[in-house]
Write a protein that holds these residues in place. Sequence first.
Motif, PDB file in Angstrom:
ATOM      1  N   GLY A 302       0.823  -1.214   0.000  1.00  0.00           N
ATOM      2  CA  GLY A 302       0.000   0.000   0.000  1.00  0.00           C
ATOM      3  C   GLY A 302       0.851   1.254   0.000  1.00  0.00           C
ATOM      4  N   ALA A 303       1.906   1.257   0.824  1.00  0.00           N
ATOM      5  CA  ALA A 303       2.810   2.406   0.862  1.00  0.00           C
ATOM      6  C   ALA A 303       3.538   2.567  -0.464  1.00  0.00           C
ATOM      7  CB  ALA A 303       3.819   2.238   2.002  1.00  0.00           C
ATOM      8  N   SER A 304       3.940   1.456  -1.077  1.00  0.00           N
ATOM      9  CA  SER A 304       4.622   1.515  -2.372  1.00  0.00           C
ATOM     10  C   SER A 304       3.707   2.125  -3.431  1.00  0.00           C
ATOM     11  CB  SER A 304       5.052   0.109  -2.801  1.00  0.00           C
ATOM     12  OG  SER A 304       5.968  -0.448  -1.888  1.00  0.00           O
ATOM     13  N   THR A 305       2.450   1.705  -3.438  1.00  0.00           N
ATOM     14  CA  THR A 305       1.493   2.228  -4.413  1.00  0.00           C
ATOM     15  C   THR A 305       1.220   3.710  -4.166  1.00  0.00           C
ATOM     16  OG1 THR A 305       0.470   0.044  -4.590  1.00  0.00           O
ATOM     17  CG2 THR A 305      -0.805   1.925  -5.393  1.00  0.00           C
ATOM     18  N   ALA A 306       1.040   4.063  -2.889  1.00  0.00           N
ATOM     19  CA  ALA A 306       0.824   5.475  -2.562  1.00  0.00           C
ATOM     20  C   ALA A 306       2.030   6.315  -2.952  1.00  0.00           C
ATOM     21  CB  ALA A 306       0.534   5.623  -1.066  1.00  0.00           C
ATOM     22  N   GLY A 307       3.233   5.794  -2.706  1.00  0.00           N
ATOM     23  CA  GLY A 307       4.448   6.504  -3.088  1.00  0.00           C
ATOM     24  C   GLY A 307       4.555   6.664  -4.590  1.00  0.00           C
ATOM     25  N   ALA A 308       4.198   5.623  -5.326  1.00  0.00           N
ATOM     26  CA  ALA A 308       4.250   5.705  -6.787  1.00  0.00           C
ATOM     27  C   ALA A 308       3.305   6.783  -7.307  1.00  0.00           C
ATOM     28  CB  ALA A 308       3.900   4.353  -7.403  1.00  0.00           C
ATOM     29  N   VAL A 309       2.121   6.875  -6.707  1.00  0.00           N
ATOM     30  CA  VAL A 309       1.157   7.907  -7.129  1.00  0.00           C
ATOM     31  C   VAL A 309       1.694   9.300  -6.793  1.00  0.00           C
ATOM     32  CG1 VAL A 309      -1.141   8.851  -6.698  1.00  0.00           C
ATOM     33  CG2 VAL A 309      -0.829   6.368  -6.954  1.00  0.00           C
ATOM     34  N   LEU A 310       2.148   9.490  -5.559  1.00  0.00           N
ATOM     35  CA  LEU A 310       2.606  10.813  -5.140  1.00  0.00           C
ATOM     36  C   LEU A 310       3.841  11.258  -5.922  1.00  0.00           C
ATOM     37  CD1 LEU A 310       2.158  10.449  -1.278  1.00  0.00           C
ATOM     38  CD2 LEU A 310       0.814  11.886  -2.812  1.00  0.00           C
ATOM     39  N   TYR A 311       4.774  10.348  -6.141  1.00  0.00           N
ATOM     40  CA  TYR A 311       5.991  10.729  -6.856  1.00  0.00           C
ATOM     41  C   TYR A 311       5.751  10.845  -8.357  1.00  0.00           C
ATOM     42  CZ  TYR A 311       8.508  10.262  -2.491  1.00  0.00           C
ATOM     43  OH  TYR A 311       8.953  10.451  -1.195  1.00  0.00           O
ATOM     44  N   SER A 312       4.734  10.170  -8.871  1.00  0.00           N
ATOM     45  CA  SER A 312       4.343  10.386 -10.268  1.00  0.00           C
ATOM     46  C   SER A 312       3.769  11.787 -10.445  1.00  0.00           C
ATOM     47  CB  SER A 312       3.309   9.332 -10.710  1.00  0.00           C
ATOM     48  OG  SER A 312       3.892   8.048 -10.762  1.00  0.00           O
ATOM     49  N   VAL A 313       3.022  12.246  -9.452  1.00  0.00           N
ATOM     50  CA  VAL A 313       2.506  13.618  -9.489  1.00  0.00           C
ATOM     51  C   VAL A 313       3.668  14.619  -9.453  1.00  0.00           C
ATOM     52  CG1 VAL A 313       1.178  15.362  -8.220  1.00  0.00           C
ATOM     53  CG2 VAL A 313       0.291  13.023  -8.463  1.00  0.00           C
ATOM     54  N   LEU A 314       4.643  14.357  -8.574  1.00  0.00           N
ATOM     55  CA  LEU A 314       5.820  15.233  -8.503  1.00  0.00           C
ATOM     56  C   LEU A 314       6.580  15.225  -9.829  1.00  0.00           C
ATOM     57  CD1 LEU A 314       7.833  16.998  -6.933  1.00  0.00           C
ATOM     58  CD2 LEU A 314       8.912  14.881  -6.103  1.00  0.00           C
ATOM     59  N   ARG A 315       6.718  14.056 -10.436  1.00  0.00           N
ATOM     60  CA  ARG A 315       7.391  13.952 -11.720  1.00  0.00           C
ATOM     61  C   ARG A 315       6.655  14.755 -12.788  1.00  0.00           C
ATOM     62  NH1 ARG A 315      12.228  13.607 -13.995  1.00  0.00           N
ATOM     63  NH2 ARG A 315      12.273  12.332 -15.885  1.00  0.00           N
ATOM     64  N   TRP A 316       5.330  14.677 -12.763  1.00  0.00           N
ATOM     65  CA  TRP A 316       4.505  15.418 -13.726  1.00  0.00           C
ATOM     66  C   TRP A 316       4.731  16.924 -13.585  1.00  0.00           C
ATOM     67  CZ3 TRP A 316       1.801  14.723 -17.988  1.00  0.00           C
ATOM     68  CH2 TRP A 316       0.895  15.698 -18.381  1.00  0.00           C
ATOM     69  N   ILE A 317       4.825  17.381 -12.349  1.00  0.00           N
ATOM     70  CA  ILE A 317       5.063  18.815 -12.095  1.00  0.00           C
ATOM     71  C   ILE A 317       6.429  19.225 -12.617  1.00  0.00           C
ATOM     72  CG2 ILE A 317       5.391  20.533 -10.279  1.00  0.00           C
ATOM     73  CD1 ILE A 317       3.341  18.924  -8.613  1.00  0.00           C
ATOM     74  N   LEU A 318       7.427  18.375 -12.418  1.00  0.00           N
ATOM     75  CA  LEU A 318       8.801  18.744 -12.762  1.00  0.00           C
ATOM     76  C   LEU A 318       9.117  18.648 -14.252  1.00  0.00           C
ATOM     77  CD1 LEU A 318      10.739  17.103  -9.787  1.00  0.00           C
ATOM     78  CD2 LEU A 318      10.137  19.504 -10.104  1.00  0.00           C
ATOM     79  N   VAL A 319       8.456  17.710 -14.955  1.00  0.00           N
ATOM     80  CA  VAL A 319       8.759  17.588 -16.387  1.00  0.00           C
ATOM     81  C   VAL A 319       7.985  18.608 -17.202  1.00  0.00           C
ATOM     82  CG1 VAL A 319       9.363  15.149 -16.222  1.00  0.00           C
ATOM     83  CG2 VAL A 319       7.039  15.786 -16.808  1.00  0.00           C
TER      84      VAL A 319
END
Length: 319
Positions: A302-319
């Motif tokens: 669950g934490a891995s999935t939540a982390g993937a979602v949150l860091y994908s959002v961060l990646r989207w902001i940065l790219v």
Amino acid sequence: MNAELLHWAALPCAFLLDLLLGDPPRRPHPIRLMGSVITRAEPWFRKRFSSPLVAGALFAPALILSTFATGLVLTWPAWQAHPLLGFVVETVLLFYCLSARSLYQAAMEIHGLLAEGKVDTARNAVRMIVGRDVNQYEADDIARATVETVAENVVDGVLAPLFFAALGGAPLAFAYKMTNTLDSMVGYKNERYLYFGRAAARIDDCANWLPARLGVLIISLAAIALPKASASRAWQTARKEGSHHSSPNAGYAEAAFSGALAIRLNGPNYYGGVLVDKPWIGAAFHPVRIGDIARACVLMMGASTAGAVLYSVLRWILV
């Protein structure tokens, strides 16, 4: 084809690949290659510098920077050639940096062995994933060691690579994995590595400082969806007891798992035949039982999935 979209999509696709395929054991693996490079490079640096402290201080940064450069060499030309090729290369490299499924499988294998009463076989299995003496371990001791490994490695094996991938793509995630591999191979406080491995250990501590603390938030969020777990207890235990560990970072994830699942972790253990009197984390909670391994694995996924979602959002902001 939108190159910006593909730059972003590599991270969540790599995570999905890890969930589907896990760690490929019989194929060339960049992380295993990193271990081979470390083994081969260590004698070279030791021979050229009389001081092990100086040798190690040059050894670790050289390998980390070389790994980052290798990541750039592999990804940048691919992106320049064609966005789809860049996406494929980036996704595959990031996939190799993640280990959620393999961690889940290793822990659940031990859970299954203990549930069947195969304590000796489980003891041999846990010996492969922990760095302590387990010869005298009984079922509950093996269960505790397994849960602690799951808690620690959700950061090292999933959340931290995702964090660095969000910031700098595959090259930075690769550099982090070399940092982590260096620490696991030379970052020991024994006679051989006390000075030579000091730089590697300190760099790893610095690299994991923020991911470990962000991991507390992510683990607490994941606990919301887990029956009989507590997000607030995870947060409070990590805040109060995360520093009760020999590592400046590992204790935070352990404390978050301890609070979320109301289990007692850490405590005295033997390392290299020497008893290390470490403090308990979550001393007021109940000892780890066999069934807690499965609960810890669910929390980790669950934490891995939540982390993937949150860091994908961060990646989207940065790219």
